[in-house]
Design a protein around this motif. Structure first.
Motif, short mmCIF file in Angstrom:
data_model
loop_
_atom_site.label_atom_id
_atom_site.label_comp_id
_atom_site.label_asym_id
_atom_site.label_seq_id
_atom_site.Cartn_x
_atom_site.Cartn_y
_atom_site.Cartn_z
N UNK A 132 -6.07 18.87 47.53
CA UNK A 132 -5.96 18.81 48.98
C UNK A 132 -6.32 17.41 49.46
N UNK A 133 -5.77 17.03 50.59
CA UNK A 133 -6.02 15.72 51.18
C UNK A 133 -6.75 15.93 52.51
N UNK A 134 -7.87 15.24 52.69
CA UNK A 134 -8.63 15.37 53.92
C UNK A 134 -8.48 14.09 54.74
N UNK A 135 -7.88 14.20 55.92
CA UNK A 135 -7.74 13.05 56.81
C UNK A 135 -9.09 12.73 57.45
N UNK B 258 -9.09 12.26 48.84
CA UNK B 258 -8.38 13.14 47.91
C UNK B 258 -9.39 13.98 47.11
N UNK B 259 -9.27 15.28 47.23
CA UNK B 259 -10.18 16.20 46.55
C UNK B 259 -9.39 16.98 45.50
N UNK B 260 -9.95 17.09 44.31
CA UNK B 260 -9.19 17.81 43.29
C UNK B 260 -9.96 17.99 42.00
N UNK B 261 -9.21 18.09 40.92
CA UNK B 261 -9.75 18.41 39.61
C UNK B 261 -9.60 17.22 38.66
N UNK B 262 -10.52 17.13 37.71
CA UNK B 262 -10.42 16.12 36.64
C UNK B 262 -10.90 16.76 35.35
N UNK C 60 -8.32 26.22 46.68
CA UNK C 60 -8.74 25.08 47.50
C UNK C 60 -7.77 24.74 48.62
N UNK C 61 -6.46 24.68 48.39
CA UNK C 61 -5.55 24.38 49.50
C UNK C 61 -5.62 25.42 50.60
N UNK C 62 -5.82 26.68 50.25
CA UNK C 62 -5.90 27.73 51.26
C UNK C 62 -7.10 27.51 52.15
#
Length: 304
Positions: free
Chosen positions: A164-167, A270-274, A296-298
């Motif tokens: 997901x992207x957080x503005x 930018x939030x996500x997985x690694x 997460x996107x939900x």
């Protein structure tokens, strides 16, 4: 017409960065893989990779499609598992690294969702700074990270996926004079006291948003607490530029906080997985990734 095979081949190249490595990973010839990707690009009407001497690199359109490709395979894998395997058969321990800002807004929902499905898996969570979590991922001491991906240092050693992207938005107290403007730019903030969030490398990210604007932020306070920033703004002590995922309209004292977009800022957090690229990996990662992709996107969409 798109096929699941093409999508898997596409993801293999995206994760390895080369046709030869991807061909080995999916056990087909390089020519077959190249043909499949060309057919996929023709079908989509988009160029997914830029080709260069060192390998294959995702284009902007490629990054956009990678997100959807993972969602497609996650849905198919979940459907297959629901028919073929009881989650009671899935056991073991999964080691998860998380950075503090992400932990406060995503972790509880994600872990609860995963544990509800795979209740026999033991979860071990380590919360720390981004650089330490990265070190643990690269060294194989943890299996997967849920974190801000914008500042990664060892990106070449990790597979990453933005969920997901957080503005960014400007937080203001009610009745602030800037709320009367139809639009707000960084120029309007040149003489405004700012409260800076300085956790999870956020000060560096926020200052980067100002770079090139010619405007120097007038930082009056710093805090590692999102709730402290919210309370200070609502009390009229200053304004704050904050990622959208942290926004709530009320402080803990019950005072209102307003939020407005800034015209000059198009960057996102930018939030996500690694997870570690190459080598043996914990098979439980393959159960965790689809759950994370769906949850997460939900959560972000629900926050508006």
């Amino acid at each position: 017409m798109l096929s699941l095979r093409q999508i898997r081949y596409f993801i293999a190249i995206a994760e390895t960065g080369s046709v030869s490595a991807a061909a080995q990973a999916v056990h087909i010839s390089q020519s077959t893989l190249t043909t499949a990707i060309k057919q996929l690009e023709d079908s989509l009407g988009a160029v997914l990779f830029s080709r260069h001497a060192k390998g294959m690199e995702l284009t902007h359109q490629g990054h956009q499609f990678l997100r959807q490709a993972h969602l497609i395979l996650a849905s198919v894998d979940n459907a297959r598992r629901s028919l073929q395997q009881s989650t009671d058969d899935v056991e073991g321990e999964l080691n998860i690294g998380v950075t503090s800002l992400v932990a406060g807004y995503y972790l509880a929902d994600l872990l609860a969702r995963f544990q509800k499905i795979y209740h026999k898996v033991k979860l071990r969570v380590i919360e720390d700074e981004r650089d330490y979590i990265e070190h643990l991922l690269v060294s194989g001491e943890i299996d997967v990270g849920v974190m801000i991906l914008s500042n990664l240092e060892y990106r070449s050693a990790l597979n990453t996926e933005v969920l997901t992207y957080s503005h960014y938005r400007l937080w203001l107290p009610p009745e602030h004079e800037l709320l009367e403007l139809d639009s707000i730019g960084l120029n309007e903030l040149s003489d405004q006291p700012l409260i800076m969030l300085n956790v999870d490398e956020m000060e560096e990210r926020i200052r980067h948003c100002w770079a090139g604007s010619g405007v120097r932020p007038q930082v009056s306070m710093r805090s590692a607490s999102v709730e402290a920033v919210r309370s200070l703004v609502s009390a009229g002590m200053g304004l704050a530029l904050m990622p959208d995922m942290t926004y709530r309209p009320w402080s803990v004292e019950g005072d209102r906080v307003e939020a407005r977009r800034i015209l000059d800022i198009s960057e996102t957090l930018d939030i996500g997985l690694a997870w570690r690229r190459g080598g043996a990996r914990n098979p439980l990662i393959d159960y965790f990734l689809p759950v994370a992709r769906e949850s997460l996107p939900a959560r972000q969409a629900a926050m508006g």
